[in-house]
Scaffold this motif. Sequence first.
Motif, short mmCIF file in Angstrom:
data_model
loop_
_atom_site.label_atom_id
_atom_site.label_comp_id
_atom_site.label_asym_id
_atom_site.label_seq_id
_atom_site.Cartn_x
_atom_site.Cartn_y
_atom_site.Cartn_z
N TYR A 19 -5.32 1.63 -2.26
CA TYR A 19 -6.77 1.66 -1.29
C TYR A 19 -7.47 0.20 -0.77
N GLU A 20 -8.53 0.37 -1.99
CA GLU A 20 -9.20 -0.45 -1.68
C GLU A 20 -9.12 -1.77 -2.11
N ILE B 215 -4.55 4.32 9.10
CA ILE B 215 -4.58 4.13 7.37
C ILE B 215 -5.98 5.00 6.36
N HIS B 216 -6.90 4.22 6.99
CA HIS B 216 -7.77 4.76 6.83
C HIS B 216 -7.84 5.61 6.62
N LEU C 215 0.72 -1.29 0.20
CA LEU C 215 -0.21 0.04 0.40
C LEU C 215 0.65 1.42 0.59
N ASP C 216 0.66 2.03 -0.86
CA ASP C 216 1.67 3.40 -1.30
C ASP C 216 0.48 4.42 -1.49
N ILE D 15 3.09 -1.77 3.71
CA ILE D 15 2.50 -0.73 3.66
C ILE D 15 3.93 -0.25 3.57
N SER D 16 4.06 1.12 2.43
CA SER D 16 5.43 1.66 2.36
C SER D 16 6.23 2.29 3.43
N GLN D 17 7.12 2.27 3.68
CA GLN D 17 7.65 3.42 4.73
C GLN D 17 7.06 4.61 4.87
N ASN D 18 6.56 5.35 3.93
CA ASN D 18 6.08 6.64 4.21
C ASN D 18 4.66 6.35 4.74
#
Length: 241
Positions: A35-36, A108-109, A28-29, A86-89
């Motif tokens: 996201y979906e 995150i949402h 995820l990024d 998920i990405s590091q950012n």
Amino acid sequence: MSGDQPISKPAHKAYGITNIKTYVPLILDLPTRNYEPWSTLFKAHCIAYGVLDYIDDMYDPPNQAPTNTEWLELDSMVTLWLFGSISQNLITSAHSKQANAIQIWLNIHSIFHDDQEATAMQYETELRNIQMGELNVHAYCDKVKKLADLLEGIGEKVKHRNLILYALNGLSPKFESVAKILRHRKPIPPFSEMRTTLSVEETRLASSAFRLSSHTNHSSSHSFYSSRRLWFVKLRKRLEL
């Protein structure tokens, strides 16, 4: 019986997961705007392994978290799954001190759904003005569908007719003849049928271009050898004089 050993409780099946990327093969990024599909895969994984209540407050409100050891261990495991997919950012943005799994999930949402109206306007503008450019039919249709899915994911479902017209309007000029036919079809064709029709036309156009190129090369080659032969004939006549 006094000599019987106590029956040990079997380990929770979630403990068997060593690499979340095997089960949720998406990172995820924000730039990828995925996201979906990511959240759908992650939730399905949690359901399959019996830990949905660690990310869904319908089952376990975040302010009523149990404190027993197994719950804490599983909560930490789900948190690691989240951070591992998920990405590091995003880890930096979603992390908060002493947060449990559900709080990370909600963070995150929020990252992807805050300022939803502005996001919806951005996606809709992109979809209305989408252009095929140098993409092939498959990649272009995927791009169109991804924008439509993003809009649906934030509650702004695109009307089917509009989706088809946006896609047809953004096609390269070489598809204009088939686009004109599809625009006036009643009822408007399904997205999958439009994609198939455009793919067939793409193949036909490529085949026509190949035949034309082969014919041009053959003609040029024939002209070259004819000119060369004529040159040899003229040279021979000069030598005979």
